[in-house]
Design a protein around this motif. Structure first.
Motif, PDB file in Angstrom:
ATOM      1  N   ILE A   1      45.693  35.452  36.114  1.00  0.00           N
ATOM      2  CA  ILE A   1      44.507  36.135  35.602  1.00  0.00           C
ATOM      3  C   ILE A   1      43.598  36.574  36.742  1.00  0.00           C
ATOM      4  CG2 ILE A   1      42.380  35.784  34.268  1.00  0.00           C
ATOM      5  CD1 ILE A   1      44.045  33.982  32.393  1.00  0.00           C
TER       6      ILE A   1
ATOM      7  N   GLU B   1      43.456  40.119  38.235  1.00  0.00           N
ATOM      8  CA  GLU B   1      42.593  41.131  37.621  1.00  0.00           C
ATOM      9  C   GLU B   1      41.197  40.989  38.225  1.00  0.00           C
ATOM     10  OE1 GLU B   1      40.797  43.898  36.105  1.00  0.00           O
ATOM     11  OE2 GLU B   1      42.798  43.743  35.194  1.00  0.00           O
TER      12      GLU B   1
ATOM     13  N   TYR C   1      41.950  38.705  29.337  1.00  0.00           N
ATOM     14  CA  TYR C   1      43.236  38.025  29.437  1.00  0.00           C
ATOM     15  C   TYR C   1      43.116  36.532  29.124  1.00  0.00           C
ATOM     16  CZ  TYR C   1      45.329  42.249  31.348  1.00  0.00           C
ATOM     17  OH  TYR C   1      45.788  43.530  31.500  1.00  0.00           O
TER      18      TYR C   1
ATOM     19  N   ILE D   1      49.680  41.756  32.033  1.00  0.00           N
ATOM     20  CA  ILE D   1      48.814  42.236  33.116  1.00  0.00           C
ATOM     21  C   ILE D   1      49.472  43.406  33.828  1.00  0.00           C
ATOM     22  CG2 ILE D   1      47.783  41.638  35.348  1.00  0.00           C
ATOM     23  CD1 ILE D   1      47.372  38.800  34.292  1.00  0.00           C
TER      24      ILE D   1
ATOM     25  N   TYR E   1      44.940  45.340  29.148  1.00  0.00           N
ATOM     26  CA  TYR E   1      43.474  45.418  29.111  1.00  0.00           C
ATOM     27  C   TYR E   1      43.009  46.853  28.883  1.00  0.00           C
ATOM     28  CZ  TYR E   1      38.764  45.470  31.232  1.00  0.00           C
ATOM     29  OH  TYR E   1      37.437  45.659  31.490  1.00  0.00           O
TER      30      TYR E   1
END
Length: 378
Positions: A158, A161, A170, A188, A193
């Motif tokens: 995560i 990002e 996320y 991802i 997103y």
């Protein structure tokens, strides 16, 4: 500190023990069931506890490193070599330069974890936490949830990002969907997103994630984002302009397409019925061992575009395949598509054809923020 593991497991073990003691003449089946259930609950709890304490350990390591960088009396002596020297001095398996760097980032990106050590007192009063905290706490996952439901392997993925709202997205969806690390990495990598941010129905998009088959030949992003081209979405541009820009930014384009794509040809000439046709872009996928023919359109989807692409893919199947190759794949990129029209147009075609859209500019966050707030209310 999170103590829900101990409470839940203790409750489960008590129920197993009560069940055992309630039987006056337990059978061998009762014995084996109780042994197996006791083992299952305690082993699962042990693994979860290890994961949670590893996360807390790494946050504390990051805290110590940041505070040393700010206040250490001999910090200038180590400078850029701090992490390497620390690895050499600690000399403990698993505690290495890479982990120290990630832990430092973890501490800076997740100031709310301090609450677990400060007995509920928020850390935002300190200068460091104010500097690195997410501006709006409505988009900050509670520390108990992070430590209880996300392993540090999830957290590392995560943290790739860089947008705080993206990280929150996320975190929320990973917890909600019980994603594995592999599934999280895939979402991802395929820009879930941003895809949710521009979707007219983000909930439907997210609900469909768990239903997707893992056996698909190729995962095609919906949509592709070509903001690196520098083209203005409001200005007129031709398909040739788009093609030229993509080739001028070939490295970024290949990264956006995904892993395994190798550029092969532009405006590949094809002769069908003694007439010349030209495929916009041709790639070879080194993992799937097949050609990928990509057609670019600067307007919305039309069924005739798919017919043209299908003809090119069929031509490649008959004339360009070599020993060891798999059948070619076609990708049609357009600015907009209707779901049903695409389904009807593809129906009955034997070739592997994909239709996706692309954006020249990334969407703003307003619609995604609204959606996430609704998720939080639920």
């Amino acid at each position: 500190m999170p103590d829900n593991i101990e409470r839940n497991v203790t409750s489960a073990l008590i129920q197993i023990k009560d069940k055992w003691e309630s039987g006056h003449n337990p059978s061998f089946e009762n014995l084996s069931d109780c042994v197996l259930q006791t083992h299952h609950y305690t082993q699962t709890a042990a693994i979860r506890a290890i994961n949670q304490f590893a996360t807390l350990r790494n946050w504390l390591i990051g805290c110590y490193i940041v505070e040393y960088e700010q206040k250490g009396k001999d910090r200038a002596q180590y400078g850029e070599r701090l992490f390497k020297r620390l690895e050499e001095k600690v000399n403990c398996r698993g505690l290495n330069e890479t982990l120290f760097r990630v832990s430092r980032s973890f501490y800076l990106e997740y100031p709310q974890i301090r609450e677990l050590f400060d007995k509920g007192k928020r850390a935002t009063a300190s200068h460091e936490s104010e500097k690195h905290a997410i501006p709006s706490h409505k988009f900050m996952t509670p520390p108990e949830k992070i430590v209880s439901y996300l392993s540090f392997s999830h957290i590392r993925e995560i943290m790739t990002e860089k947008d705080p709202l993206g990280r929150f997205f996320y975190e929320t969806e990973c917890i909600r969907g019980c994603w594995s690390v592999k599934e999280l990495r895939r979402q991802i990598a395929t820009n879930l997103y941003f895809r949710s941010g521009i979707s007219k129905n983000p909930q439907t998009l997210l609900d469909s994630i768990g239903k997707q088959s893992g056996n698909a030949l190729m995962d095609i992003r919906q949509p592709f984002t070509f903001e690196f081209l520098g083209l203005d979405a409001k200005e007129a541009y031709s398909e040739k302009d788009l093609e030229n820009s993509l080739l001028a930014h070939l490295e970024e384009f290949l990264l956006e397409l995904g892993k395994g794509f190798c550029f092969e040809a532009r405006q590949k000439r094809i002769i069908i019925d003694e007439e010349y046709y030209f495929a916009d872009l041709v790639f070879y996928h080194r993992i799937l061992h097949c050609n990928v023919i990509c057609e670019l359109k600067n307007d919305e989807f039309k069924h005739e575009y798919l017919g043209q692409l299908n003809a090119y893919v069929s031509y490649y199947k008959d004339n360009e395949m070599h020993d060891g190759d798999n059948p070619p794949v076609g990708i049609l990129l357009c600015t907009k598509k209707g779901k049903k029209m695409v389904e009807y147009a593809i129906a009955g075609m034997s070739n592997q054809l994909f239709v996706s859209t692309y954006m020249l500019q990334l969407p703003d966050k307003t619609s995604l923020e609204k959606f996430l707030l609704e998720q939080l209310k639920e």
